[in-house]
Design an enzyme around this catalytic site. Structure first.
Site, mmCIF file in Angstrom:
data_model
loop_
_atom_site.group_PDB
_atom_site.id
_atom_site.type_symbol
_atom_site.label_atom_id
_atom_site.label_comp_id
_atom_site.label_asym_id
_atom_site.label_seq_id
_atom_site.Cartn_x
_atom_site.Cartn_y
_atom_site.Cartn_z
ATOM 1 N N GLU A 11 0.801 -1.218 0.000
ATOM 2 C CA GLU A 11 0.000 0.000 0.000
ATOM 3 C C GLU A 11 0.842 1.281 0.000
ATOM 4 O OE1 GLU A 11 -3.044 -0.258 3.015
ATOM 5 O OE2 GLU A 11 -4.013 -1.950 2.011
ATOM 6 N N GLU A 66 -5.013 -8.576 -0.270
ATOM 7 C CA GLU A 66 -5.750 -8.424 0.991
ATOM 8 C C GLU A 66 -7.191 -8.100 0.637
ATOM 9 O OE1 GLU A 66 -4.421 -5.499 3.783
ATOM 10 O OE2 GLU A 66 -2.294 -6.016 3.534
#
Length: 507
Positions: free
Chosen positions: A147, A264
């Protein structure tokens, strides 16, 4: 049936795999579900001890040590799992700054020396190849960072700095072997504006990309309370839309045909949201597991266990953790959803907004049914699913003629077994609430939670008419149910008479 739903599962930081409760939870998960890959943070964080600087004879050098890495990877492989490798976070001694994320302080700044970062990545990959073999490691996806579009995970969310990290990392991996898989950018939801510049950068620089990755969650901003949060949610379709976003935004680029890994996903992105512990969470995710393989090659539930410490050490047995399993390996409703999926047949016969029907060559038919839920509407107390299922003739097996002598014509039948999870059955969280939400349950209370976490179980049989059985299911609130139907081969000896058994009233 697509297996994308169990291609990968998430974990906490890698260091947690050194704990016995973690290993016990992982063994149970593999027994009941059988994931293929596992992905987590912290490969290069200081608690794994990979990067160590030292001085000798006035010269400062770095030692790369894999004592813990080997132990963790060995344990994964022994359980039938392969690592989905994430390159991160930054070792403190190699970091350009002191910004960290999580209670365990993962450093999220760029390296102070990209030359040393390249050496670290190359040496680590070479070690894995040396220890586990090139053919094996070629099957392990290697993802660059986590991220980077968020300031919490990459200093300043600096896109150009991430592209530099990607370039150096991918070149380091490919210098070991050109057929190793590497990709990114592992972006979070709400960051689709990264796709076009990422595709342009790797194209202009002619950089390898073997897969693309992103994350998906559906909760809105957190409403904080002590040691937890509540969040409103988007509908389940939002997850499927996020799964499909990569191919949509990469259409027309050289990346458009690459595998897409959702490394995820979950409902909430918080490890302290009680929705994760509920039957609602399971019913909400059922259509996502069934349909997700249409949009992504894998989608990795974050995470398999509540042995997890991003927001500090949990304050209670149930605390809204990400895990399919709670602490002490207590099964949650969403765990059962995955276990039900693992028992489904190989071939899809039908699917709909509240069901999936599969079959195996031996005549077994399996059904997953759920109550459809939406985020902001209370679900009714019941939901009905009616299905007409094909039932084949029972497979011939040996049976001694003198012991099997059916009298007259008999109606063919099919047996069924049904496992149920809803607000009351197979729901340890509900049981825990009735106990008064004990933060540290005593051993007997833990035993009770295990007992009460088991799905409700029923069985029976149905007449087969014109090769079919009619299945009429009434589901409770937020229910997910699994049904297995098999043709009956009646081997009842002619001398048996159940009516002669005291108290017998018939099936």
């Amino acid at each position: 049936m697509s297996q994308a739903w169990r291609e990968c599962v998430g974990t906490g930081r890698m260091n947690l795999a050194l704990r016995q409760d973690y290993q016990d939870a992982l063994a149970l998960t593999q027994q009941d579900i059988g994931f293929r890959y596992i992905r987590g943070h912290g490969l290069f964080s200081d608690d794994m001890g990979v990067y160590r600087e030292y001085e000798h004879q006035g010269r400062r050098s770095a030692l790369h040590s894999y004592t813990y890495v080997d132990q963790v990877v060995d344990s994964y492989l022994a359980k039938g799992l392969r690592p989905f490798v994430e390159l991160g976070f930054m070792p403190d001694a190699l970091a350009s700054g002191d910004q960290t994320v999580f209670w365990w302080k993962g450093n999220v700044t760029p390296p102070r020396s990209y030359r040393e970062w390249e050496t670290l990545v190359r040496t680590t990959v070479a070690h894995l190849v040396d220890r586990y073999g090139l053919d094996e490691v070629r099957t392990w996806p290697i993802e660059v960072w986590n991220e980077p579009n968020l300031v919490h995970f990459w200093k300043g969310a600096d896109q150009q700095e991430y592209f530099r990290l990607y370039e150096v990392s991918v070149q380091a991996v490919k210098s070991v072997d050109a057929d190793l898989q590497v990709g990114g950018p592992a972006i979070s939801p709400g960051s689709d504006e990264w796709w076009e510049p990422f595709a342009r950068f790797v194209t202009e620089r002619d950089l390898p990309v073997d897969f693309v990755s992103r994350h998906a969650y559906t909760t809105k901003p957190a409403q904080h309370v002590p040691f937890g949060v509540y969040q409103d949610m988007w509908d389940p379709q939002s997850l499927l839309d996020q799964f499909a976003a990569a191919r949509k935004h990469l259409a027309g680029t050289r990346l458009e045909e690459l595998p897409v890994h959702i490394t995820e996903f979950n409902t909430s992105y918080r490890p302290d949201n009680p929705v994760h512990d509920t039957a609602f969470n399971a019913a909400y995710l059922a259509p996502v597991l069934v349909q997700g393989g249409q949009h992504a090659d894998s989608f990795s539930y974050w995470t398999f266990s509540d042995v997890f410490e991003e927001e500090n050490i949990p304050t209670a047995l149930f605390h809204g953790g990400f895990g399919l399993l709670g602490h002490r390996q207590v099964r949650k409703p969403t765990y059962h959803l995955y276990a039900f999926m693992a028992r489904m047949g190989a071939d899809v016969l039908a699917s709909g907004p509240d069901h999936l029907v599969c079959a195996d060559p031996d005549g077994r038919v399996t059904v997953l049914a759920w109550q459809p839920v939406v985020a902001d509407v209370d679900a009714p107390s019941q939901h009905r699913v009616q299905l007409s299922l094909p039932v084949s003739e029972p497979c011939p097996t040996y049976a001694a003629a003198e012991h099997v002598a059916p009298v007259g014509e008999t109606t063919p039948r099919a047996s069924w077994v049904r496992l149920t999870v809803n607000e009351d059955e197979g729901n340890a969280w509900t049981a825990w609430k009735h106990m008064g939400r004990p933060r540290s349950p005593r051993p007997r209370e833990v035993d009770l939670l295990h007992e009460l976490s088991r799905p409700g179980t029923r069985c029976g049989s149905l007449d087969v008419v014109d090769g079919r059985v009619e299945l009429d299911l009434t589901l409770g609130r937020h229910e997910v149910t699994f049904v297995e139907v098999r043709p009956v081969r009646d081997e009842t000896p002619p001398w048996l008479d159940d009516t002669r058994i005291p108290g017998y009233r018939g099936a």
